[in-house]
Write an enzyme that holds these catalytic residues in place. Structure first.
Site, PDB file in Angstrom:
ATOM      1  CG  ASN A 166      -4.002  -4.430   3.146  1.00  0.00           C
ATOM      2  OD1 ASN A 166      -3.440  -4.221   2.072  1.00  0.00           O
ATOM      3  ND2 ASN A 166      -3.265  -4.243   4.253  1.00  0.00           N
TER       4      ASN A 166
ATOM      5  NE  ARG B 166      -2.144  -1.248   3.483  1.00  0.00           N
ATOM      6  CZ  ARG B 166      -2.617  -0.942   4.814  1.00  0.00           C
ATOM      7  NH1 ARG B 166      -3.568  -0.241   5.047  1.00  0.00           N
ATOM      8  NH2 ARG B 166      -1.736  -1.152   5.735  1.00  0.00           N
TER       9      ARG B 166
END
Length: 92
Positions: A37, A19
């Site tokens: 996520n 990320r």
């Protein structure tokens, strides 16, 4: 013309800094949207870009950070009725 695209990135993409890495790539490309996520072990990214730049974003998504092992990147266009002004990491 700017459009919104949802990317689902699968493989070893959680717990490897994916990320944060994707966020940095998005910042460099001046994208708007988010990355987060999913409970499935995948990563979801929403990017607002033109169709031409989308191929570059997907190409980068396959690269990922050094410890990631990206197996697949699926993309689809979504309606852009979101009020998105920057790119952010969503932590849930």
């Amino acid at each position: 013309m700017q459009k919104a695209f949802r990317l689902i990135i699968s493989g070893q993409v959680q717990g490897v800094g994916y990320r944060r890495w994707f966020y940095q790539q998005a910042q460099a490309l001046a994208l708007k949207g988010y990355v987060k996520n999913l409970a499935t072990g995948e990563v979801e990214a929403l990017v607002i870009t033109d169709a031409e730049s989308l191929s570059r974003v997907i190409e980068l998504a396959y690269l990922g950070p050094s410890h990631a092992e990206v197996q697949q990147v699926r993309s689809c266009e979504v309606s852009q009725d979101l009020d998105v002004t920057d790119f952010q990491i969503i932590r849930e």
